[in-house]
Design an enzyme around this catalytic site. Structure first.
Site: not given
Length: 200
Positions: A83, A180, A182
């Protein structure tokens, strides 16, 4: 194998740490210590927030930029920016003024255009479409949340938001992701698994 996860006050460290662990990383050092970075086998730079604040936070850690340049640019250990951590690879960011990035990959981070039928920030699941073959980047769906995007060289993948938007950039041992991993469930964990095994 040690993964240095850089803590400069601008990242969702807990989520990224957990995702790296789920991908198989056994030794993750959440760190603001340049000495830890200099000893790491892989480096991850997360980032959430405004470009200028993130750049200032990173530069505010004494010796960290030098350690990153030594380990990533000179020693060529695998590096992953996430990001804003990806956006900081650019030459310049235009969020709330003009701010210098690391300049590792030439480009400018510009605001996404908004219109009546195009929402900014770009938020939610969207396709990742590779533009070149790369061992880390595969076609799939990932989670995005951003109002600014990279415009420049070394684009590895794009997504669609009123036209093509950079989803990933990279060169040599360096990769940056606008999305992202994650938050991208199995797609993201699989990408992190490839990063942990990557030998550029």
């Amino acid at each position: 194998m040690t993964v240095a996860l850089i803590d400069y006050g601008a990242g969702n460290l807990h989520s990224v740490h957990n995702a790296l662990k789920a991908a198989g990383a056994a030794d993750i050092a959440v760190t603001a210590d340049p000495a830890v970075v200099l000893a790491a086998d892989r480096v991850v730079l997360p980032g959430v927030g405004a470009f200028g604040a993130c750049a200032s936070g990173l530069r505010g850690l004494p010796g960290m930029i030098e350690a990153l340049e030594t380990r990533v640019l000179r020693d060529a250990v695998p590096f992953l920016g996430v990001c804003v951590g990806m956006q900081l690879l650019a030459t310049t960011g235009e969020e709330l003024g003009s701010h210098a990035g690391l300049g590792w990959i030439p480009g400018t981070v510009r605001q996404l255009p908004a219109s009546a039928n195009l929402r900014v920030p770009h938020m939610g699941w969207n396709d990742v479409v590779p533009t070149v073959d790369h061992p880390l980047i595969e076609r799939g769906e990932a989670y995005f949340l951003h109002s600014f995007a990279f415009d420049g060289d070394a684009v590895l993948a794009t997504t669609e938001h009123g036209g093509p938007v950079t989803a990933a950039i990279g060169r040599d041992n360096i990769v940056g992701l606008q999305f992202h991993p994650e938050k991208s469930q199995r797609y993201g964990i699989a990408l992190l698994e490839r990063f942990l095994a990557w030998k550029p």
